[in-house]
Design a protein around this motif. Structure first.
Motif, short mmCIF file in Angstrom:
data_model
loop_
_atom_site.label_atom_id
_atom_site.label_comp_id
_atom_site.label_asym_id
_atom_site.label_seq_id
_atom_site.Cartn_x
_atom_site.Cartn_y
_atom_site.Cartn_z
N ARG A 1 24.63 -42.67 18.60
CA ARG A 1 24.91 -43.06 17.22
C ARG A 1 24.90 -41.83 16.31
O ARG A 1 24.15 -40.89 16.54
CB ARG A 1 23.87 -44.08 16.73
N ALA A 2 25.73 -41.89 15.29
CA ALA A 2 25.71 -40.84 14.28
C ALA A 2 24.47 -41.01 13.40
O ALA A 2 23.94 -42.12 13.26
CB ALA A 2 26.97 -40.90 13.43
N GLY A 3 24.04 -39.91 12.77
CA GLY A 3 22.85 -39.95 11.93
C GLY A 3 23.10 -39.61 10.48
O GLY A 3 22.16 -39.59 9.68
N LEU A 4 24.36 -39.32 10.13
CA LEU A 4 24.71 -39.10 8.73
C LEU A 4 26.21 -39.27 8.57
O LEU A 4 26.97 -39.30 9.55
CB LEU A 4 24.28 -37.73 8.23
N ILE A 5 26.63 -39.39 7.30
CA ILE A 5 28.04 -39.54 6.94
C ILE A 5 28.49 -38.25 6.27
O ILE A 5 27.89 -37.81 5.29
CB ILE A 5 28.25 -40.71 5.97
N LYS A 6 29.56 -37.63 6.78
CA LYS A 6 30.10 -36.41 6.19
C LYS A 6 31.42 -36.73 5.48
O LYS A 6 32.34 -37.29 6.07
CB LYS A 6 30.33 -35.37 7.29
N VAL A 7 31.52 -36.36 4.20
CA VAL A 7 32.75 -36.50 3.44
C VAL A 7 33.01 -35.19 2.70
O VAL A 7 32.21 -34.27 2.77
CB VAL A 7 32.68 -37.70 2.46
N ALA A 8 34.12 -35.13 1.95
CA ALA A 8 34.49 -33.86 1.32
C ALA A 8 35.11 -34.08 -0.04
O ALA A 8 35.88 -35.03 -0.25
CB ALA A 8 35.46 -33.11 2.21
N GLY A 9 34.79 -33.17 -0.95
CA GLY A 9 35.41 -33.15 -2.26
C GLY A 9 36.59 -32.21 -2.28
O GLY A 9 36.97 -31.60 -1.27
N ASP A 10 37.19 -32.05 -3.46
CA ASP A 10 38.31 -31.14 -3.66
C ASP A 10 37.87 -30.00 -4.57
O ASP A 10 36.77 -30.01 -5.13
CB ASP A 10 39.50 -31.89 -4.28
#
Length: 302
Positions: free
Chosen positions: A128-137
């Protein structure tokens, strides 16, 4: 609801068991924006981890999200072989890092990978993953970033997972916090803001610190960013203003070239001892041990 735990690729554990932690790095990664620089060699990743551990490193959080060659099954095997605690990510990076369209229901994808296991596992067995990675601009948030961050917030509310954010060249932190925290209800203490050192605006860093979010200074050995020559000024300033309990550090090794120049072991071999020497053992312990134990631990809801 049980005690908070860090969700590693080998299972949940108390944050105190992380030890000295590289809070943002990559053992595996591929992107069309980085042709010929892929991190895909499992043997090389193992050598990096063993050297990291030989200098006192005990855990590493890989921020490689969905669709970027994160090799999560290999992470589990590497964790078993080396004894280093490893955390995997779900989430989505900027559109430029993908050759194909992402899945339509991002929130469903993120929740599935956090609770059941990442997609692409062999014979149904996947950590299982342990965090959520997203990105800004750069200096803002476009429609794509808003879509992925909205999905991340939904997944956070369903699971309790922390959200790690790539700030493009260190910019846009205020916009990220406005969207995630003020509009979408994610507590600032569940948000990790990456690459803050790439925009060495100390006033901005102080303002972000007051929000209660985690401040992630990463990539400390990249001469083409301001991360080396202003890193310790930023750390010292923020610690002196009472924000030492919000600081995290990582290597952010994203290319084969960066790996050949030191990579993951730089965090435990060079960076952690320098922080201790120049800024004190107490702050070094907070940055590398105590803060990660809190930042990556969650009251998992499923």
């Amino acid at each position: 609801m049980g005690s908070p735990a860090v969700r590693t690729v080998l299972g949940d554990l108390p944050g105190a068991e992380l030890g000295v932690c590289d809070s943002h790095d990559h053992l595996f990664l591929r992107s069309p924006r980085l042709p010929g620089q892929e991190l895909s060699d499992t043997d090389a990743a193992e050598r990096q981890l063993r050297e990291f551990a030989a200098h006192g490193g005990r855990s590493l959080v890989q921020w490689t999200p969905y669709g970027m060659g994160r090799h999560t099954g290999a992470l589990a095997e590497l964790a078993r072989r080396t004894g280093v605690r490893l955390v995997a990510a779900t989430g989505l990076h900027q559109a430029a890092h993908y050759a194909e369209e992402p899945p339509a229901d991002l929130a469903e994808l993120f929740v599935e990978e956090l609770t059941s296991g990442v997609r692409g596992g062999i014979c149904g067995a996947a950590p299982r993953a342990g965090l959520i990675k997203v990105a800004g601009d750069f200096h803002g948030l476009g429609p794509y970033a808003r879509r992925t961050m909205s999905a991340a917030a939904e997944a956070h509310h369903a699971t309790g997972a922390p959200i790690a954010v790539h700030l493009e060249l260190g910019t846009g932190a205020a916009e990220v916090l406005t969207l995630l925290c003020e509009r979408l209800g994610v507590p600032p203490s569940r948000v990790l803001l990456g690459h803050l050192g790439r925009c060495p605006d100390i006033r901005m860093q102080r303002e972000v610190a007051r929000s209660g979010a985690w401040l992630v200074f990463d990539g400390p050995s990249r001469a083409h960013h301001a991360t080396d020559w202003r890193l310790f000024d930023s750390l010292a300033d923020l610690a002196e203003r009472g924000h030492g309990d919000r600081l995290l550090l990582g290597g952010d090794t994203v290319t084969a070239t960066a790996r050949s120049e030191g990579g993951v072991p730089q965090v435990s071999r060079v960076l952690q001892p320098r922080v201790a020497r120049e800024l004190g053992e107490s702050l070094a312990r907070r940055i590398f041990v105590d803060n990660p134990a809190q930042a990556f631990a969650a009251h998992w809801r499923s």
